[in-house]
Design an enzyme around this catalytic site. Structure first.
Site, short mmCIF file in Angstrom:
data_model
loop_
_atom_site.label_atom_id
_atom_site.label_comp_id
_atom_site.label_asym_id
_atom_site.label_seq_id
_atom_site.Cartn_x
_atom_site.Cartn_y
_atom_site.Cartn_z
N GLU A 85 0.85 -1.23 0.17
CA GLU A 85 -0.25 -0.06 0.04
C GLU A 85 1.04 1.53 0.14
O GLU A 85 1.79 1.39 0.72
CB GLU A 85 -0.92 0.21 1.43
CG GLU A 85 -1.41 1.41 1.16
CD GLU A 85 -2.63 0.69 2.78
OE1 GLU A 85 -2.62 0.65 3.53
OE2 GLU A 85 -3.65 1.50 2.20
N LYS A 166 -9.44 1.87 -2.71
CA LYS A 166 -10.00 1.28 -1.26
C LYS A 166 -11.70 1.55 -0.61
O LYS A 166 -11.88 2.41 -1.42
CB LYS A 166 -9.25 1.55 -0.37
CG LYS A 166 -9.11 1.12 0.90
CD LYS A 166 -7.58 1.84 1.71
CE LYS A 166 -7.66 1.83 3.18
NZ LYS A 166 -6.10 2.06 4.00
N CYS A 207 -5.89 -3.14 2.76
CA CYS A 207 -5.36 -2.72 4.10
C CYS A 207 -6.86 -2.47 4.65
O CYS A 207 -7.04 -3.86 5.68
CB CYS A 207 -4.83 -1.37 4.40
SG CYS A 207 -3.74 -1.49 5.62
N1 LIG Z 1 -4.17 1.59 7.48
C1 LIG Z 1 -5.27 0.77 7.18
O1 LIG Z 1 -5.97 1.05 6.32
C2 LIG Z 1 -5.72 -0.40 8.20
C3 LIG Z 1 -5.14 -0.56 9.29
O2 LIG Z 1 -3.95 -0.20 9.69
C4 LIG Z 1 -5.95 -0.97 10.60
O3 LIG Z 1 -6.51 -2.12 10.55
O4 LIG Z 1 -5.42 -1.46 11.79
#
Ligand SMILES: NC(=O)CC(=O)C(=O)O
Length: 334
Positions: A85, A166, A207
């Site tokens: 990401e 996302k 994520c």
């Molecule tokens: N950074 C993200 O999108 C998610 C995350 O860090 C978490 O769910 O904990």
């Protein structure tokens, strides 16, 4: 890639790639039917590489570094190479608009000036003959001004086969630990994303999307053998949740799961947890690392999803007829 934002569920999955509107999600019976015509490619063996790379504030340097690591992984025989990401930008709501660039719908429309990150992926995928999963980059849609956290996937012939924005924005507040609001600068996507490879069908999230079992369930219903979640968990949520969630999505969906993260930068405002990993469909971690720069390789046979799916047939046994929330008064009365 095909976007079916308001169309019925994916009756027309392309061999190349698919994105289906979440607003048009199927009723359970439709979902089962939707698997028929959208036949996924027969699963097979591949060498997968997750690039756990350092990302700094210099976008051009980030792109050069990513390209070097892609070349290293391809030199070691990887055929599906995944970046983390935010591989071209620091991870932080204030950075996204400043680093954002457009992502074209097709490779033919890509130009160095407007789309430097996508152009790098196209050029290198073509030269090396590999699938490149561009973890995510901040994407701006110039027509609306919206900025997205977006993953673009390029095939070995340099075509854009998937573009996943996302869907679930990372807005959390854990008092005294971490407050993060992607929605301060980002807009959420609304599509379910998949693409096909010679080794099977791949479902994509980014994520925070991994925390939503409903999303992964729909990827599985759409025929995914492998779920890919480029992510950057942090020092609060990472230790307890990163591996747990990846293994949970693997077991829920009897699918391989791969989670590429950036390497941790101890000087960054947001410190990534690292621990890029590959999980098999039984929930076993088959490849992983710590938090420094690393390439995680895994030789996986996506046909291995068949054994748990046949032995523990939860997708045939689930009771969609019962899973409707109905209010009842536990103490009786109306
Ligand atoms: N950074 C993200 O999108 C998610 C995350 O860090 C978490 O769910 O904990």
């Amino acid at each position: 890639m095909l976007a079916l934002a308001r169309a019925p569920f994916p009756r027309r999955l392309l061999a190349a790639g698919v994105a289906c509107g979440l607003a048009a999600l199927p009723r359970p019976a439709d979902a089962a039917a939707a698997q028929g015509p959208a036949t996924a490619p027969a699963p097979g063996k591949l060498k997968l590489a997750l690039l756990q790379i350092s990302v700094g504030s210099d976008k051009a340097a980030n792109l050069e570094h990513a390209e070097r690591k892609i070349r290293e992984a391809a030199g070691c025989g990887a055929k599906l190479i995944c970046l983390p990401e935010c591989f071209n930008s620091p991870y932080g709501a204030s950075f996204f608009p400043a680093y954002a660039e457009e992502i074209p719908e097709t490779a033919a429309a890509a130009t160095e000036a407007a789309h430097p990150s996508t152009c790098m992926l196209i050029r290198v995928a073509r030269q090396l003959g590999v699938y490149l999963v561009g973890g995510s980059i901040p994407e701006v849609d110039r027509a609306t001004g919206n900025v997205y956290n977006c993953n673009v996937v390029v095939s070995p012939d340099g075509e854009i086969v998937c573009k996943h924005r996302k869907v679930h924005l990372f807005d959390i507040d854990v008092p005294g630990k971490i407050t993060f609001r992607e929605s301060d600068t980002l807009t959420a996507g609304d599509q379910l994303s998949l693409f096909d490879t010679p080794w099977g069908r791949v479902g994509v999230g980014i994520c925070y999307d991994i925390r939503f079992p409903q999303y992964a369930h729909l990827l599985r219903l759409s025929g995914a053998h492998l779920l890919l979640y480029p992510g950057a968990f942090n020092m609060t949520t990472g230790p307890l949740h990163w591996e747990l969630l990846a293994r949970a999505r693997a077991v829920d969906n009897q699918a391989f799961v791969a989670v590429p993260s950036p390497a941790r930068d101890p000087n960054a405002g947001y410190q990534a947890w690292g621990h890029s990993s590959v999980i098999d469909p039984w929930g076993k971690v088959v490849a992983t690392t710590e938090h420094e720069e690393a390439i995680v390789y895994a030789e996986v046979d996506l046909a291995e999803v068949d054994t748990p799916r046949q032995s523990i047939p939860v997708f045939d046994q689930k009771r969609d007829d019962l899973y409707t929330l109905k209010w009842t008064n536990a103490r009786g009365g109306s």
